[in-house]
Structures are given as structure tokens and as C-alpha cells.
Design an enzyme around this catalytic site. Structure first.
Site, short mmCIF file in Angstrom:
data_model
loop_
_atom_site.label_atom_id
_atom_site.label_comp_id
_atom_site.label_asym_id
_atom_site.label_seq_id
_atom_site.Cartn_x
_atom_site.Cartn_y
_atom_site.Cartn_z
N ASP A 51 0.84 -1.27 0.05
CA ASP A 51 -0.17 -0.05 -0.01
C ASP A 51 0.88 1.46 -0.05
OD1 ASP A 51 -2.29 1.32 0.03
OD2 ASP A 51 -2.98 1.11 2.08
N ASN A 67 1.17 3.35 -2.88
CA ASN A 67 1.82 3.82 -4.28
C ASN A 67 1.17 5.23 -4.71
OD1 ASN A 67 2.89 1.28 -4.35
ND2 ASN A 67 1.52 0.64 -5.83
N ARG A 111 -0.25 7.66 -2.65
CA ARG A 111 0.35 8.72 -1.82
C ARG A 111 1.81 9.10 -2.40
NH1 ARG A 111 -0.81 6.05 3.42
NH2 ARG A 111 -1.46 4.24 2.07
N ARG A 136 -1.26 8.58 -10.36
CA ARG A 136 -1.22 7.53 -9.49
C ARG A 136 -0.45 6.47 -10.01
NH1 ARG A 136 -4.48 7.18 -4.94
NH2 ARG A 136 -4.52 4.89 -5.12
N HIS A 164 2.28 3.35 -8.90
CA HIS A 164 2.36 1.86 -8.98
C HIS A 164 3.64 1.21 -9.96
CE1 HIS A 164 -1.59 1.88 -7.46
NE2 HIS A 164 -2.21 2.44 -8.48
N GLU A 211 -11.87 -5.58 -5.03
CA GLU A 211 -12.45 -4.26 -4.87
C GLU A 211 -11.91 -3.17 -5.83
OE1 GLU A 211 -11.58 -6.17 -2.13
OE2 GLU A 211 -13.51 -6.86 -1.85
N ARG A 250 -11.95 1.68 -8.66
CA ARG A 250 -11.07 2.52 -8.85
C ARG A 250 -11.43 3.24 -10.29
NH1 ARG A 250 -5.39 2.13 -5.81
NH2 ARG A 250 -6.19 1.69 -3.92
N LEU A 278 11.93 -20.07 -4.80
CA LEU A 278 10.75 -19.07 -4.29
C LEU A 278 9.35 -19.41 -4.92
CD1 LEU A 278 10.21 -16.57 -2.35
CD2 LEU A 278 10.88 -15.27 -4.04
C1 FPP Z 1 -1.95 -0.19 -3.28
O1 FPP Z 1 -1.52 1.42 -3.46
C2 FPP Z 1 -1.27 -0.74 -4.58
C3 FPP Z 1 -2.09 -1.13 -5.43
C4 FPP Z 1 -3.48 -1.37 -5.48
C5 FPP Z 1 -1.19 -2.15 -6.68
C6 FPP Z 1 -0.17 -2.84 -6.37
C7 FPP Z 1 0.62 -2.98 -7.76
C8 FPP Z 1 2.07 -2.90 -7.82
C9 FPP Z 1 2.68 -2.36 -6.55
C10 FPP Z 1 2.63 -2.86 -9.06
C11 FPP Z 1 3.41 -3.82 -9.37
C12 FPP Z 1 3.03 -5.33 -8.87
C13 FPP Z 1 3.32 -6.49 -9.65
C14 FPP Z 1 3.14 -7.67 -9.26
C15 FPP Z 1 3.87 -6.31 -10.91
P1 FPP Z 1 -2.63 2.32 -3.35
O2 FPP Z 1 -2.70 2.87 -4.63
O3 FPP Z 1 -3.78 2.18 -2.56
O4 FPP Z 1 -1.75 3.75 -2.44
P2 FPP Z 1 -2.69 4.79 -1.80
O5 FPP Z 1 -3.12 4.17 -0.66
O6 FPP Z 1 -1.42 5.76 -1.48
O7 FPP Z 1 -3.44 5.49 -2.59
#
Ligand code: FPP
Length: 245
Positions: free
Chosen positions: A18, A20, A22, A31, A35, A65, A69, A129
């Protein structure tokens, strides 16, 4: 499967990645930029797990969920998965990583489904792994799909209701082939589980950090593992009983 060098290394780590959004906002970027930066953190964690001898890593990449978005963000995330698959699978395969996608894959477009299946097929023989990427996944969904499989086996006459116990039920869940979840990590400051590995969380140690996912690196992983190593895991027993054992 490789064994852990000592009892203090978690066999299986699950991560809610979590923060990304922010991280990107702090840089006045969209955003999707966050990611994309999160991919580097994924690489760091995979390297760290390989180095420590962690047997399984499960990442929450896209929850059931997350479809709610904005369309643009969902599109950017799906694009990112396609690009990551094209770019990273060779290296993961070379490092002996077995890749699995868990979740309801049917919701994705066929070309993406094919790429996921191909990556799973290609890496199926690896065992350094076990890396599980949860996409269109929810912990409740996993329990429901396992219950359906059990019900179907009973309806077919292949299974007696009395034979459904915790161990049997576990075999129908998405992570039946990997060791029990030892350590749950959530980055980004919130202290909740958000419908991630509900069944598997029963005896996991929980670790929360304010670090935003794109900033999470091998040192952050080391901190989490060190914290895990200091925990006394009693599994319902007393501290004295654990000490004697
Ligand atoms: C949550 O941060 C993150 C996600 C919903 C996406 C996670 C995806 C990645 C890290 C991309 C790479 C992954 C792979 C496996 C290739 P958020 O958007 O909810 O952040 P926030 O809480 O700050 O808004």
C-alpha cells in the site's frame, strides 16, 4: 522446496503493497507513476526473499474491490501487469522463482489471462521461491470458492461431509501448495487486513510499517524479518510450554 536456514526466517510472507498513490501524489505525479515505481520494490523483495531462503511470497497486486477505482487507473494497472510479465518473467525464471497468479482470473481479458497462464506454465518446475500474485483476489472469495469445491465433491458422492475438516478444506484454497503464512506485512501506514489471505492469517504474525510501498526495499524487509524473529509464537500454548518445547 528449499528449507529455511533457521527457524527465525518466515517460511511464507504475504504483503499488502500500500501507498503507491500517496508516494506519487507527494511527487505531483499521477497514481500510475506510483504503481510503476512499486515494481522496483517488488524486485527488491523477491531478491531479499531469495537471499533469506523464504519459501513463499504472496503479493496483493489487485483486489476484487480495485475494479471500483477510476477506469484510467485500472487500465494503467492492468497495462503494468502485462509489461511486468513481458519484462520480468525471464529473470524470475532464471532465478528459480515459481510464479502463480491466484484470484478469479476469468475477469481479465483473454490476452492477459494467456500471459499469466504461460508464465505459470513456464516457471512451474522452479522451487527456490514460490511467488504468488493475488489479482482480482479477495480472502472471502477464496473461502467461498473452496466451499463450492467441497460442496461439489459431496454432491458428486466423492466426499463424506464428515471428511471436511480444516486440513481437507485447506486443500481447496488457493495457497494449499505453499507453507503456512508466517508473516503478514502491510506498508503505507494503515493497520488493517483488507480482505487479503483471511483463511491463511489465522496464525500469522502481523507487521505494519508507515513506509510507502515504492520506498520498501531489502533493508525494510530485513527489519520486518528481524521483528518476526523476536516474536514468541505460542499457537495457543503457554510461554513456559513453548520454552520447554
Ligand atoms: C496500493 O496502493 C497498490 C495497488 C493497488 C497496486 C499494487 C501494484 C503494484 C505494486 C505494481 C507492481 C506489481 C506487480 C506484481 C507487477 P494505493 O494505490 O492504494 O496507494 P494509496 O493508499 O497511497 O492511494
Amino acid at each position: 522446496m528449499t528449507t529455511s536456514p533457521n527457524n527465525y526466517v518466515p517460511r511464507h510472507i504475504g504483503i499488502v503493497m500500500d501507498g503507491n498513490g500517496r508516494w506519487a501524489k507527494a511527487r505531483h505525479r499521477p497514481r500510475s507513476f506510483g504503481h510503476n515505481a512499486g515494481r522496483k520494490a517488488v524486485r527488491e523483495v523477491v531478491e531479499g526473499c531469495l537471499r533469506h531462503g523464504v519459501q513463499a511470497l504472496t503479493l496483493f497486486a489487485f483486489s476484487s474491490e480495485n475494479w471500483q477505482r477510476p477506469e484510467e487507473e485500472v487500465g494503467a494497472l492492468l497495462d503494468l501487469f502485462v509489461r511486468a510479465l513481458d519484462k520480468e518473467v525471464d529473470e524470475l525464471h532464471g532465478n528459480g522463482v515459481r510464479l502463480r497468479f491466484i484470484g478469479d482470473l476469468d475477469a481479465f481479458e483473454k490476452p492477459l489471462q494467456r500471459r499469466m497462464l504461460e508464465a505459470m506454465r513456464r516457471t512451474a518446475g522452479n522451487d527456490k521461491l514460490h511467488m504468488n500474485i493475488a489479482v482480482n483476489y479477495g480472502g472471502r472469495w477464496d473461502i467461498v470458492q473452496a466451499a463450492r469445491k467441497a460442496a461439489m465433491a459431496v454432491a458428486r458422492g466423492d466426499l463424506a461431509i464428515e471428511a471436511i475438516d480444516e486440513a481437507a478444506f485447506d486443500r481447496w484454497t488457493s495457497l494449499s501448495e505453499v507453507p503456512p503464512l508466517d508473516l503478514f506485512i502491510r506498508t503505507g501506514g494503515d493497520r488493517r487486513v483488507s480482505n487479503f489471505l483471511l483463511w491463511q492469517l489465522a496464525y500469522a504474525e502481523l507487521y505494519f510499517t508507515d513506509t510507502l510501498w515504492p520506498d520498501f526495499n531489502q533493508i525494510s524487509l530485513q527489519h520486518a524479518i528481524n521483528d518476526f524473529a523476536r516474536r514468541e509464537r505460542r499457537f495457543g500454548r503457554t510461554g513456559d510450554q513453548v520454552a520447554q518445547a
